[in-house]
Write a protein that holds these residues in place. Structure first.
Motif, PDB file in Angstrom:
ATOM      1  N   GLY A   9       0.799  -1.216   0.000  1.00 56.98           N
ATOM      2  CA  GLY A   9       0.000   0.000   0.000  1.00 56.98           C
ATOM      3  C   GLY A   9       0.832   1.268   0.000  1.00 56.98           C
ATOM      4  N   LEU A  10       1.936   1.259  -0.732  1.00 58.96           N
ATOM      5  CA  LEU A  10       2.823   2.413  -0.782  1.00 58.96           C
ATOM      6  C   LEU A  10       2.650   3.179  -2.089  1.00 58.96           C
ATOM      7  CD1 LEU A  10       6.106   0.692   0.493  1.00 58.96           C
ATOM      8  CD2 LEU A  10       4.251   1.685   1.839  1.00 58.96           C
ATOM      9  N   GLU A  11       3.074   4.428  -2.069  1.00 60.09           N
ATOM     10  CA  GLU A  11       3.047   5.252  -3.284  1.00 60.09           C
ATOM     11  C   GLU A  11       4.285   6.142  -3.295  1.00 60.09           C
ATOM     12  OE1 GLU A  11       0.365   8.708  -5.513  1.00 60.09           O
ATOM     13  OE2 GLU A  11      -0.449   7.602  -3.780  1.00 60.09           O
ATOM     14  N   HIS A  12       5.054   6.041  -4.369  1.00 62.11           N
ATOM     15  CA  HIS A  12       6.251   6.879  -4.481  1.00 62.11           C
ATOM     16  C   HIS A  12       5.851   8.286  -4.906  1.00 62.11           C
ATOM     17  CE1 HIS A  12       9.857   8.512  -6.601  1.00 62.11           C
ATOM     18  NE2 HIS A  12      10.449   8.038  -5.521  1.00 62.11           N
ATOM     19  N   ASP A  13       6.540   9.286  -4.317  1.00 58.99           N
ATOM     20  CA  ASP A  13       6.237  10.692  -4.614  1.00 58.99           C
ATOM     21  C   ASP A  13       7.544  11.479  -4.509  1.00 58.99           C
ATOM     22  OD1 ASP A  13       5.290  13.267  -4.825  1.00 58.99           O
ATOM     23  OD2 ASP A  13       3.663  13.012  -3.376  1.00 58.99           O
ATOM     24  N   ASN A  14       7.818  12.324  -5.507  1.00 62.89           N
ATOM     25  CA  ASN A  14       9.045  13.124  -5.461  1.00 62.89           C
ATOM     26  C   ASN A  14       8.802  14.537  -4.932  1.00 62.89           C
ATOM     27  OD1 ASN A  14       7.677  14.164  -7.619  1.00 62.89           O
ATOM     28  ND2 ASN A  14       9.262  13.725  -9.149  1.00 62.89           N
ATOM     29  N   HIS A  15       7.690  14.698  -4.215  1.00 60.54           N
ATOM     30  CA  HIS A  15       7.387  15.996  -3.611  1.00 60.54           C
ATOM     31  C   HIS A  15       7.089  15.855  -2.124  1.00 60.54           C
ATOM     32  CE1 HIS A  15       6.721  16.985  -7.892  1.00 60.54           C
ATOM     33  NE2 HIS A  15       7.088  18.207  -7.542  1.00 60.54           N
ATOM     34  N   ILE A  16       7.764  14.885  -1.462  1.00 56.56           N
ATOM     35  CA  ILE A  16       7.603  14.738  -0.022  1.00 56.56           C
ATOM     36  C   ILE A  16       8.445  15.809   0.685  1.00 56.56           C
ATOM     37  CG2 ILE A  16       7.948  13.196   1.946  1.00 56.56           C
ATOM     38  CD1 ILE A  16       5.806  12.190   0.083  1.00 56.56           C
ATOM     39  N   GLN A  17       7.886  16.443   1.697  1.00 56.57           N
ATOM     40  CA  GLN A  17       8.616  17.501   2.403  1.00 56.57           C
ATOM     41  C   GLN A  17       9.488  16.887   3.490  1.00 56.57           C
ATOM     42  OE1 GLN A  17       6.258  20.915   3.494  1.00 56.57           O
ATOM     43  NE2 GLN A  17       7.679  21.527   5.108  1.00 56.57           N
ATOM     44  N   ASN A  18      10.798  17.227   3.495  1.00 53.90           N
ATOM     45  CA  ASN A  18      11.695  16.707   4.531  1.00 53.90           C
ATOM     46  C   ASN A  18      11.770  17.670   5.713  1.00 53.90           C
ATOM     47  OD1 ASN A  18      13.391  18.779   3.760  1.00 53.90           O
ATOM     48  ND2 ASN A  18      14.958  17.463   2.854  1.00 53.90           N
ATOM     49  N   ALA A  19      12.658  17.377   6.686  1.00 52.35           N
ATOM     50  CA  ALA A  19      12.741  18.179   7.911  1.00 52.35           C
ATOM     51  C   ALA A  19      13.200  19.605   7.650  1.00 52.35           C
ATOM     52  CB  ALA A  19      13.696  17.498   8.899  1.00 52.35           C
ATOM     53  N   LEU A  20      13.870  19.833   6.524  1.00 49.65           N
ATOM     54  CA  LEU A  20      14.342  21.184   6.185  1.00 49.65           C
ATOM     55  C   LEU A  20      13.358  21.931   5.302  1.00 49.65           C
ATOM     56  CD1 LEU A  20      18.101  20.362   5.456  1.00 49.65           C
ATOM     57  CD2 LEU A  20      17.074  21.223   7.572  1.00 49.65           C
ATOM     58  N   GLY A  21      12.223  21.315   5.047  1.00 42.16           N
ATOM     59  CA  GLY A  21      11.209  21.973   4.228  1.00 42.16           C
ATOM     60  C   GLY A  21      11.412  21.818   2.736  1.00 42.16           C
ATOM     61  N   LYS A  22      12.361  20.998   2.328  1.00 41.68           N
ATOM     62  CA  LYS A  22      12.617  20.786   0.912  1.00 41.68           C
ATOM     63  C   LYS A  22      11.720  19.676   0.371  1.00 41.68           C
ATOM     64  CE  LYS A  22      17.485  22.148   1.195  1.00 41.68           C
ATOM     65  NZ  LYS A  22      18.889  21.719   0.966  1.00 41.68           N
ATOM     66  N   ARG A  23      11.430  19.758  -0.932  1.00 44.25           N
ATOM     67  CA  ARG A  23      10.650  18.722  -1.595  1.00 44.25           C
ATOM     68  C   ARG A  23      11.600  17.657  -2.147  1.00 44.25           C
ATOM     69  NH1 ARG A  23       5.380  19.170  -0.035  1.00 44.25           N
ATOM     70  NH2 ARG A  23       4.809  21.384   0.056  1.00 44.25           N
ATOM     71  N   VAL A  24      11.452  16.451  -1.670  1.00 42.74           N
ATOM     72  CA  VAL A  24      12.394  15.377  -2.026  1.00 42.74           C
ATOM     73  C   VAL A  24      11.622  14.090  -2.342  1.00 42.74           C
ATOM     74  CG1 VAL A  24      14.265  16.310  -0.604  1.00 42.74           C
ATOM     75  CG2 VAL A  24      12.625  14.692   0.397  1.00 42.74           C
ATOM     76  N   ASN A  25      12.366  13.080  -2.812  1.00 45.38           N
ATOM     77  CA  ASN A  25      11.763  11.770  -3.071  1.00 45.38           C
ATOM     78  C   ASN A  25      11.370  11.110  -1.753  1.00 45.38           C
ATOM     79  OD1 ASN A  25      11.985  11.661  -5.904  1.00 45.38           O
ATOM     80  ND2 ASN A  25      14.156  11.137  -5.748  1.00 45.38           N
ATOM     81  N   GLY A  26      10.273  10.380  -1.800  1.00 48.32           N
ATOM     82  CA  GLY A  26       9.813   9.679  -0.608  1.00 48.32           C
ATOM     83  C   GLY A  26       8.652   8.775  -0.926  1.00 48.32           C
ATOM     84  N   PHE A  27       7.988   8.299   0.140  1.00 44.67           N
ATOM     85  CA  PHE A  27       6.890   7.350  -0.029  1.00 44.67           C
ATOM     86  C   PHE A  27       5.733   7.705   0.897  1.00 44.67           C
ATOM     87  CE2 PHE A  27      10.554   5.038  -1.519  1.00 44.67           C
ATOM     88  CZ  PHE A  27      10.076   4.308  -2.598  1.00 44.67           C
TER      89      PHE A  27
END
Length: 345
Positions: free
Chosen positions: A315-333
């Motif tokens: 039940g996962l979905e890959h997304d390259n607009h996940i926000q990290n701890a620094l507020g940047k948009r990065v790859n994630g799930f």
């Protein structure tokens, strides 16, 4: 593929037997065809003590499969135990049946040495009597040999490479599973028939003459193998597999691919539909889990590819607009929640 050349004649698989020996054949087994041979009682009792009853037909079909030069079954066999059960006695029997059409060898060498394939040309069977538990660096050669139906490029030292027809089958005795460093595909594990032997009874006294007694029944054992070949042919070369054999293959695949074990772990992450995690943070938690559980971490790219491959399952979905701890948009799930803080890598 429709006949077996034997020491006293040629047996067609439709049951016709012709006495006498043709002048030139590629493979001849050093065993006589005797349709009236008695049942191999010692052999059957030995197998009953070694293997679970539902796995004996699988072994029967596999040995029968090796009697003809064919790769239609597209499987190798691994028989595993803790040691001392007597599984290597099967190798002594096979050596008597196949003679020079069988080679002792190493699965690892086949995978690492490009010249090793040519040594198996025209062989019906290769037996690895004590398979090393070191993970294979590459599985390309092994997989191609198991499924080969077209001529393959073969190399011998100091000679020009050439095209050869390969039909060797592989049987390995081992204390564990056949593993690969990088290939965790379904194709690698799908090609394996993995049988587990019974535990050795603590009070059993081993018979030092067992191999001689088994080989004394070789004509009856050949008929038993022939029965397995005919059953395999009637099922279009689909092997009989018990639920335990299937479970062994699935366990081997899961154990080898520790990314899937990580996804099923507790205390590190949780599958949660409305949660998201950056790929870097997830990889950090994965490396922490590997350290805690004595696993060797796979590369970040391999982890990401595995997650994408099994996204629907978990039940996962890959997304390259996940926000990290620094507020940047990065790859994630999407679909994973962190339960521990990721370490700094």
């Amino acid at each position: 593929q429709d006949r077996i050349h034997l020491s006293n004649g040629t047996l067609l698989l439709n049951g016709t037997f012709t006495e006498g020996r043709p002048a030139i054949v590629r493979s001849r087994l050093p065993v006589a065809y005797n349709p009236d041979a008695t049942a191999p009682v010692i052999w059957l009792n030995f197998l009953d003590g070694l293997l679970y009853a539902e796995d004996i037909p699988t072994l029967q079909e596999f040995i029968g499969y090796c009697l003809i030069p064919s790769n239609k079954g597209q499987r190798m066999m691994v028989i595993k135990g803790n040691g001392g059960e007597g599984k290597s006695q099967i190798g002594a029997v096979l050596s008597t049946i196949f003679g020079t059409n069988m080679k002792d060898g190493s699965i690892g060498k086949i995978s690492e040495n490009r010249f090793a394939r040519a040594d198996l040309e025209h062989e019906l069977l290769m037996v690895d009597d004590d398979m090393k538990l070191e993970a294979l660096q590459s599985t390309h050669y092994l997989k191609s040999l198991i499924t080969a139906e077209m001529p393959m490029d073969l190399e011998r030292k100091g000679e020009q490479s050439y095209q050869g027809k390969m039909y060797v089958r592989f049987l390995a005795f081992s204390n564990g599973d056949l593993e690969s460093l990088y290939d965790h595909s379904d194709g690698f594990y799908r090609r394996q028939l993995i049988l587990s032997v019974k535990k050795k009874p603590p009070n059993r006294e081993d018979d030092p003459f067992l191999a001689d007694k088994l080989c004394g029944e070789i004509e009856g054992i050949f008929l038993w193998c022939l029965e397995g070949l005919r059953r395999l042919q009637s099922s279009n070369f689909r092997f009989t597999e018990s639920s335990q054999t299937k479970a062994n293959r699935e366990d081997a695949r899961r154990e080898a691919d520790n990314v899937l074990l990580f996804l099923r772990s507790e205390g590190y992450i949780r599958l949660k539909a409305d949660s998201a995690i950056p790929s870097a943070a997830l990889y950090g938690i994965y490396c922490l889990w590997c350290s805690d559980n004595a696993y060797k971490p796979r590369s970040a790219r391999t982890v990401s590819m595995t997650l994408k491959k099994h996204a629907d399952e978990f039940g996962l979905e890959h997304d390259n607009h996940i926000q990290n701890a620094l507020g940047k948009r990065v790859n994630g799930f999407w679909g994973i929640e962190a339960l521990v803080a990721p370490p700094v890598l």
